[in-house]
Design a protein around this motif. Structure first.
Motif, PDB file in Angstrom:
ATOM      1  N   ALA A  27       0.843  -1.207   0.000  1.00 37.40           N
ATOM      2  CA  ALA A  27       0.000   0.000   0.000  1.00 37.40           C
ATOM      3  C   ALA A  27       0.873   1.250   0.000  1.00 37.40           C
ATOM      4  O   ALA A  27       0.585   2.218  -0.705  1.00 37.40           O
ATOM      5  N   CYS A  78      -0.055   0.957  -4.470  1.00 42.60           N
ATOM      6  CA  CYS A  78      -1.069   0.168  -5.168  1.00 42.60           C
ATOM      7  C   CYS A  78      -2.435   0.833  -4.998  1.00 42.60           C
ATOM      8  O   CYS A  78      -2.643   1.619  -4.067  1.00 42.60           O
ATOM      9  N   ARG A  79      -3.339   0.534  -5.894  1.00 44.40           N
ATOM     10  CA  ARG A  79      -4.667   1.132  -5.825  1.00 44.40           C
ATOM     11  C   ARG A  79      -5.423   0.663  -4.579  1.00 44.40           C
ATOM     12  O   ARG A  79      -6.086   1.446  -3.904  1.00 44.40           O
ATOM     13  N   LEU A  80      -5.306  -0.653  -4.270  1.00 37.33           N
ATOM     14  CA  LEU A  80      -6.006  -1.199  -3.120  1.00 37.33           C
ATOM     15  C   LEU A  80      -5.238  -2.401  -2.586  1.00 37.33           C
ATOM     16  O   LEU A  80      -4.836  -3.272  -3.354  1.00 37.33           O
ATOM     17  N   LYS A  86      -5.547   5.232   3.102  1.00 38.37           N
ATOM     18  CA  LYS A  86      -6.851   5.138   2.440  1.00 38.37           C
ATOM     19  C   LYS A  86      -6.951   3.960   1.477  1.00 38.37           C
ATOM     20  O   LYS A  86      -8.048   3.556   1.107  1.00 38.37           O
ATOM     21  N   ASN A  87      -5.810   3.412   1.037  1.00 35.82           N
ATOM     22  CA  ASN A  87      -5.840   2.350   0.038  1.00 35.82           C
ATOM     23  C   ASN A  87      -5.722   0.949   0.654  1.00 35.82           C
ATOM     24  O   ASN A  87      -5.287   0.006   0.009  1.00 35.82           O
TER      25      ASN A  87
END
Length: 185
Positions: free
Chosen positions: A65, A69-71, A95-96
């Motif tokens: 994270a 990475c996006r999620l 947040k991800n």
């Protein structure tokens, strides 16, 4: 060490409860292996959706994270470890990251809504049949080119999963643990 060593949250410590080392099956990825893995992953992770299937301390899920990475989805069935993961996520305001208090098999069966670019299966002492079942289950949610990081006490050939069309990109051995970076073909 429980530090994120790269990315946006570099040098931030992941706090662990004092008695966490006494928990049964608490075996976080050794720092040598973690550094080796992330040296192998010198790729753009911006659009990656990642799954840390057996999070434990969350070192791999938080590191990926931090790298953007996006999620990053972290799964942890142990309530104490799960609450510890949540505290670290909230303290760092990441947040991800999404964190679930359930085991991998339940998550995949009932809650999963994603196809993954990178999956960490890093419970080295998982039984052979569970390891094989994990790979078979997650294969349904991987795309061509997806990566799997696998950490196990077994040799990859013991899994007998030739039907999954996987290629070992990198592998190494450290302190009784085999670890692999695998690509879906």
């Amino acid at each position: 060490m429980n530090f994120i060593y790269s990315g946006k949250y570099k040098r931030n410590k992941l706090n662990l409860k004092n008695n966490i080392n006494k928990l049964k099956n608490y075996k976080p990825t050794p720092i040598y292996i973690k550094k080796r893995l992330f040296n192998w992953l010198k790729i753009d992770l911006t659009n990656f959706i990642c799954l840390d299937a057996f999070s434990c301390s969350g070192l791999l899920g938080f590191e990926i994270a931090s790298k953007g990475c996006r999620l990053s989805i972290l799964l942890e069935k142990n309530k104490i470890l799960f609450l510890n993961l949540l505290k670290n996520k909230n303290r760092l305001n990441m947040k991800n990251i999404k964190i679930f208090n359930c085991n991998f098999f339940k998550y995949i069966k009932y809650y999963n809504r994603y196809y993954y670019d990178l999956v960490f299966i890093d419970s080295p002492y998982i039984k052979l049949n569970f390891l094989k079942k994990s790979l078979i289950l997650i294969s349904k949610y991987l795309k061509k080119g997806s990566l799997i990081y696998l950490e196990t006490i077994f040799n990859f050939n013991f899994l007998k999963i030739d039907f999954l069309n996987l290629k070992i990109l990198k592998n190494d051995f450290f302190n009784k643990i085999n670890f692999f970076l695998i690509k879906v073909l």
